[in-house]
Design a protein around this motif. Structure first.
Motif, PDB file in Angstrom:
ATOM      1  N   SER A   1       0.828  -1.214   0.000  1.00  0.00           N
ATOM      2  CA  SER A   1       0.000   0.000   0.000  1.00  0.00           C
ATOM      3  C   SER A   1       0.853   1.252   0.000  1.00  0.00           C
ATOM      4  O   SER A   1       0.470   2.277  -0.558  1.00  0.00           O
ATOM      5  N   ARG A   2       2.032   1.177   0.594  1.00  0.00           N
ATOM      6  CA  ARG A   2       2.904   2.348   0.615  1.00  0.00           C
ATOM      7  C   ARG A   2       3.478   2.637  -0.763  1.00  0.00           C
ATOM      8  O   ARG A   2       3.857   3.758  -1.074  1.00  0.00           O
ATOM      9  N   VAL A   3       3.543   1.617  -1.618  1.00  0.00           N
ATOM     10  CA  VAL A   3       4.055   1.800  -2.965  1.00  0.00           C
ATOM     11  C   VAL A   3       2.919   1.996  -3.958  1.00  0.00           C
ATOM     12  O   VAL A   3       2.970   2.859  -4.829  1.00  0.00           O
ATOM     13  N   SER A   4       1.872   1.192  -3.804  1.00  0.00           N
ATOM     14  CA  SER A   4       0.752   1.291  -4.745  1.00  0.00           C
ATOM     15  C   SER A   4       0.058   2.651  -4.650  1.00  0.00           C
ATOM     16  O   SER A   4      -0.560   3.105  -5.608  1.00  0.00           O
ATOM     17  N   GLY A   5       0.171   3.316  -3.530  1.00  0.00           N
ATOM     18  CA  GLY A   5      -0.442   4.634  -3.393  1.00  0.00           C
ATOM     19  C   GLY A   5       0.434   5.759  -3.880  1.00  0.00           C
ATOM     20  O   GLY A   5       0.040   6.923  -3.856  1.00  0.00           O
ATOM     21  N   ALA A   6       1.651   5.444  -4.329  1.00  0.00           N
ATOM     22  CA  ALA A   6       2.576   6.480  -4.805  1.00  0.00           C
ATOM     23  C   ALA A   6       2.483   6.600  -6.322  1.00  0.00           C
ATOM     24  O   ALA A   6       2.049   5.682  -7.026  1.00  0.00           O
ATOM     25  N   LEU A   7       2.882   7.773  -6.852  1.00  0.00           N
ATOM     26  CA  LEU A   7       2.896   7.995  -8.298  1.00  0.00           C
ATOM     27  C   LEU A   7       4.029   7.207  -8.923  1.00  0.00           C
ATOM     28  O   LEU A   7       5.146   7.178  -8.407  1.00  0.00           O
ATOM     29  N   GLN A   8       3.742   6.564 -10.037  1.00  0.00           N
ATOM     30  CA  GLN A   8       4.745   5.803 -10.770  1.00  0.00           C
ATOM     31  C   GLN A   8       5.182   6.619 -11.984  1.00  0.00           C
ATOM     32  O   GLN A   8       4.347   7.109 -12.751  1.00  0.00           O
ATOM     33  N   LYS A   9       6.478   6.755 -12.181  1.00  0.00           N
ATOM     34  CA  LYS A   9       6.973   7.621 -13.249  1.00  0.00           C
ATOM     35  C   LYS A   9       6.572   7.139 -14.638  1.00  0.00           C
ATOM     36  O   LYS A   9       6.403   7.939 -15.555  1.00  0.00           O
TER      37      LYS A   9
ATOM     38  N   LYS B   1       3.762   6.010 -15.468  1.00  0.00           N
ATOM     39  CA  LYS B   1       2.343   6.297 -15.699  1.00  0.00           C
ATOM     40  C   LYS B   1       2.122   7.726 -16.204  1.00  0.00           C
ATOM     41  O   LYS B   1       1.024   8.067 -16.646  1.00  0.00           O
ATOM     42  N   ASN B   2       3.148   8.586 -16.123  1.00  0.00           N
ATOM     43  CA  ASN B   2       3.048   9.976 -16.609  1.00  0.00           C
ATOM     44  C   ASN B   2       1.821  10.708 -16.057  1.00  0.00           C
ATOM     45  O   ASN B   2       1.065  11.345 -16.786  1.00  0.00           O
ATOM     46  N   LEU B   3       1.619  10.570 -14.735  1.00  0.00           N
ATOM     47  CA  LEU B   3       0.543  11.237 -13.993  1.00  0.00           C
ATOM     48  C   LEU B   3      -0.850  10.709 -14.339  1.00  0.00           C
ATOM     49  O   LEU B   3      -1.845  11.269 -13.891  1.00  0.00           O
ATOM     50  N   SER B   4      -0.928   9.634 -15.142  1.00  0.00           N
ATOM     51  CA  SER B   4      -2.253   9.074 -15.418  1.00  0.00           C
ATOM     52  C   SER B   4      -2.815   8.349 -14.205  1.00  0.00           C
ATOM     53  O   SER B   4      -3.997   7.994 -14.175  1.00  0.00           O
ATOM     54  N   ASP B   5      -1.976   8.090 -13.175  1.00  0.00           N
ATOM     55  CA  ASP B   5      -2.438   7.400 -11.981  1.00  0.00           C
ATOM     56  C   ASP B   5      -2.866   8.373 -10.881  1.00  0.00           C
ATOM     57  O   ASP B   5      -3.013   7.967  -9.724  1.00  0.00           O
ATOM     58  N   LEU B   6      -3.097   9.641 -11.244  1.00  0.00           N
ATOM     59  CA  LEU B   6      -3.631  10.587 -10.266  1.00  0.00           C
ATOM     60  C   LEU B   6      -5.051  10.183  -9.876  1.00  0.00           C
ATOM     61  O   LEU B   6      -5.879   9.868 -10.733  1.00  0.00           O
ATOM     62  N   THR B   7      -5.337  10.200  -8.582  1.00  0.00           N
ATOM     63  CA  THR B   7      -6.678   9.833  -8.121  1.00  0.00           C
ATOM     64  C   THR B   7      -7.689  10.911  -8.442  1.00  0.00           C
ATOM     65  O   THR B   7      -8.818  10.629  -8.886  1.00  0.00           O
ATOM     66  N   ASP B   8      -7.333  12.170  -8.267  1.00  0.00           N
ATOM     67  CA  ASP B   8      -8.250  13.282  -8.514  1.00  0.00           C
ATOM     68  C   ASP B   8      -7.495  14.342  -9.316  1.00  0.00           C
ATOM     69  O   ASP B   8      -6.746  15.157  -8.767  1.00  0.00           O
ATOM     70  N   SER B   9      -7.684  14.348 -10.634  1.00  0.00           N
ATOM     71  CA  SER B   9      -6.978  15.288 -11.498  1.00  0.00           C
ATOM     72  C   SER B   9      -7.375  16.726 -11.218  1.00  0.00           C
ATOM     73  O   SER B   9      -6.563  17.647 -11.302  1.00  0.00           O
ATOM     74  N   ALA B  10      -8.643  16.938 -10.878  1.00  0.00           N
ATOM     75  CA  ALA B  10      -9.118  18.301 -10.611  1.00  0.00           C
ATOM     76  C   ALA B  10      -8.392  18.900  -9.405  1.00  0.00           C
ATOM     77  O   ALA B  10      -7.965  20.059  -9.430  1.00  0.00           O
ATOM     78  N   LYS B  11      -8.239  18.113  -8.338  1.00  0.00           N
ATOM     79  CA  LYS B  11      -7.523  18.605  -7.158  1.00  0.00           C
ATOM     80  C   LYS B  11      -6.048  18.839  -7.485  1.00  0.00           C
ATOM     81  O   LYS B  11      -5.436  19.772  -6.982  1.00  0.00           O
ATOM     82  N   ALA B  12      -5.502  17.980  -8.331  1.00  0.00           N
ATOM     83  CA  ALA B  12      -4.094  18.148  -8.708  1.00  0.00           C
ATOM     84  C   ALA B  12      -3.899  19.447  -9.478  1.00  0.00           C
ATOM     85  O   ALA B  12      -2.923  20.170  -9.265  1.00  0.00           O
ATOM     86  N   ARG B  13      -4.835  19.772 -10.404  1.00  0.00           N
ATOM     87  CA  ARG B  13      -4.727  21.040 -11.136  1.00  0.00           C
ATOM     88  C   ARG B  13      -4.838  22.224 -10.193  1.00  0.00           C
ATOM     89  O   ARG B  13      -4.152  23.239 -10.360  1.00  0.00           O
ATOM     90  N   GLY B  14      -5.692  22.105  -9.182  1.00  0.00           N
ATOM     91  CA  GLY B  14      -5.807  23.174  -8.199  1.00  0.00           C
ATOM     92  C   GLY B  14      -4.525  23.364  -7.421  1.00  0.00           C
ATOM     93  O   GLY B  14      -4.114  24.498  -7.135  1.00  0.00           O
ATOM     94  N   ALA B  15      -3.858  22.256  -7.075  1.00  0.00           N
ATOM     95  CA  ALA B  15      -2.595  22.356  -6.345  1.00  0.00           C
ATOM     96  C   ALA B  15      -1.521  22.997  -7.194  1.00  0.00           C
ATOM     97  O   ALA B  15      -0.592  23.620  -6.678  1.00  0.00           O
ATOM     98  N   LEU B  16      -1.651  22.868  -8.523  1.00  0.00           N
ATOM     99  CA  LEU B  16      -0.684  23.470  -9.436  1.00  0.00           C
ATOM    100  C   LEU B  16      -1.174  24.807  -9.983  1.00  0.00           C
ATOM    101  O   LEU B  16      -0.590  25.343 -10.919  1.00  0.00           O
ATOM    102  N   PHE B  17      -2.247  25.342  -9.399  1.00  0.00           N
ATOM    103  CA  PHE B  17      -2.843  26.619  -9.811  1.00  0.00           C
ATOM    104  C   PHE B  17      -3.314  26.578 -11.268  1.00  0.00           C
ATOM    105  O   PHE B  17      -3.257  27.579 -11.984  1.00  0.00           O
ATOM    106  N   LEU B  18      -3.759  25.405 -11.699  1.00  0.00           N
ATOM    107  CA  LEU B  18      -4.303  25.258 -13.046  1.00  0.00           C
ATOM    108  C   LEU B  18      -5.811  25.028 -13.015  1.00  0.00           C
ATOM    109  O   LEU B  18      -6.396  24.648 -14.020  1.00  0.00           O
ATOM    110  N   ASP B  19      -6.434  25.264 -11.843  1.00  0.00           N
ATOM    111  CA  ASP B  19      -7.859  24.968 -11.711  1.00  0.00           C
ATOM    112  C   ASP B  19      -8.737  25.940 -12.494  1.00  0.00           C
ATOM    113  O   ASP B  19      -9.896  25.652 -12.774  1.00  0.00           O
TER     114      ASP B  19
END
Length: 311
Positions: A81-89, A91-109
């Motif tokens: 679980s400690r690895v499966s919950g981490a981003l894998q390089k 996957k090129n960010l396709s394994d993000l759980t919530d893309s909308a929240k990620a865009r907000g964290a990057l000020f792209l919302d």
């Protein structure tokens, strides 16, 4: 794991050899220290062996990376679980759980189609420049490239200055000539125009000099072939005249010279003054000679027709 053992019982906690010049004696290794050392070593071994055992690895004297292999096997597995919950390089960010929240964290919302405008990568890209659009203090939209202010952008609210006061290095009250608008080599530019005629359409017409050395006409993207002109006349001899095809001779068609030939019967007709002529015409000679004989002559006296006997 065994607690930290005590150091050897010397003034500085270090081992010393015998020094004959100073008379210093060698450090005596006590049974307590040796037993503590042995116990600590075995305790550490047990800890490492337990890691190897968990990873399914049996201790072997000839290897020096068993602990590292065990750690990789235990802690880099994707089902952990400690690895499966981490981003894998990969996957090129396709394994993000919530893309909308990620865009907000990057000020792209606030960005909708974030692929709509990108800096660099286009046909005229000249390097990895940073391009910015800002709302200036003058109340206008400005564009900046790296650290260079390229000025305000023209919009419907901020149009370019009118009337035009500078064209092709001409300033002041500018009067545009043909050359200013790219018509310098055109004489009577109104002579030929596409559209506006009786049979106008929305097609685009082009004249081009073809690889075959002929002037060709293109409509939209359709090649209509070479045009006929003095240096490129239509094909000769003529093979079709007034509906007559084959090896056509001029004697098989009306030439408007007062005579014509009926191809079906072979009869030749010749006229004098014409059916509606009000001027008396005396026919002394015919336009052409009849090849065999004259079948009949039809004349008029006043408004009456008479036909002399056949010759």
């Amino acid at each position: 794991m065994k607690p930290l053992i005590d150091s050897i019982n010397t003034d500085d906690g270090q081992f010393h050899g015998r020094d004959n010049q100073t008379g210093q004696l060698a450090t005596i290794v006590t049974p307590v220290y040796m037993n503590d050392t042995q116990g600590a070593t075995r305790s550490l071994q047990r800890e490492v062996i337990s890691i190897l055992t968990a990873a399914g690895i049996k201790p072997a004297d000839a290897t020096n990376d068993q602990l590292l292999s065990a750690l990789k096997a235990l802690f880099l597995a994707e089902d952990d679980s400690r690895v499966s919950g981490a981003l894998q390089k990969d996957k090129n960010l396709s394994d993000l759980t919530d893309s909308a929240k990620a865009r907000g964290a990057l000020f792209l919302d606030k960005v909708g189609n974030w692929m709509a405008v990108q800096a660099n990568g286009g046909l005229h890209s000249s390097g990895n420049h940073h391009i910015y659009i800002d709302w200036g203090e003058d109340g206008k939209l400005h564009i900046t490239v790296d650290t260079s202010d390229e000025g305000a952008l023209f919009t419907t609210v901020n149009p370019p200055p009118y009337p035009v006061t500078s064209v092709n290095s001409k300033t002041g009250a500018v009067s545009l000539s043909k050359s200013d608008v790219g018509l310098g080599n055109v004489g009577n530019w109104a002579a030929v125009q596409q559209g506006g005629g009786a049979n106008q359409g929305t097609n685009k017409l082009y004249l081009g000099w073809g690889a075959d050395g002929k002037l060709r006409l293109t409509v939209d993207s359709s090649d209509e072939g070479a045009m006929y002109y003095e240096n490129n006349p239509p094909p000769y001899p003529v093979t079709s005249v007034n509906g007559t095809t084959g090896a056509v001779t001029t004697a098989e068609a009306s030439l408007g010279a007062g005579w014509w030939k009926d191809k079906a019967t072979g009869l030749i007709f010749q006229t004098g003054g014409g059916a509606n002529s009000s001027v008396a015409t005396e026919v002394k000679t015919f336009n052409i000679s009849f090849p065999n004989a004259c079948l009949a002559i039809v004349g008029t006296i006043g408004t009456e027709l008479f036909a002399p006997p056949p010759v």
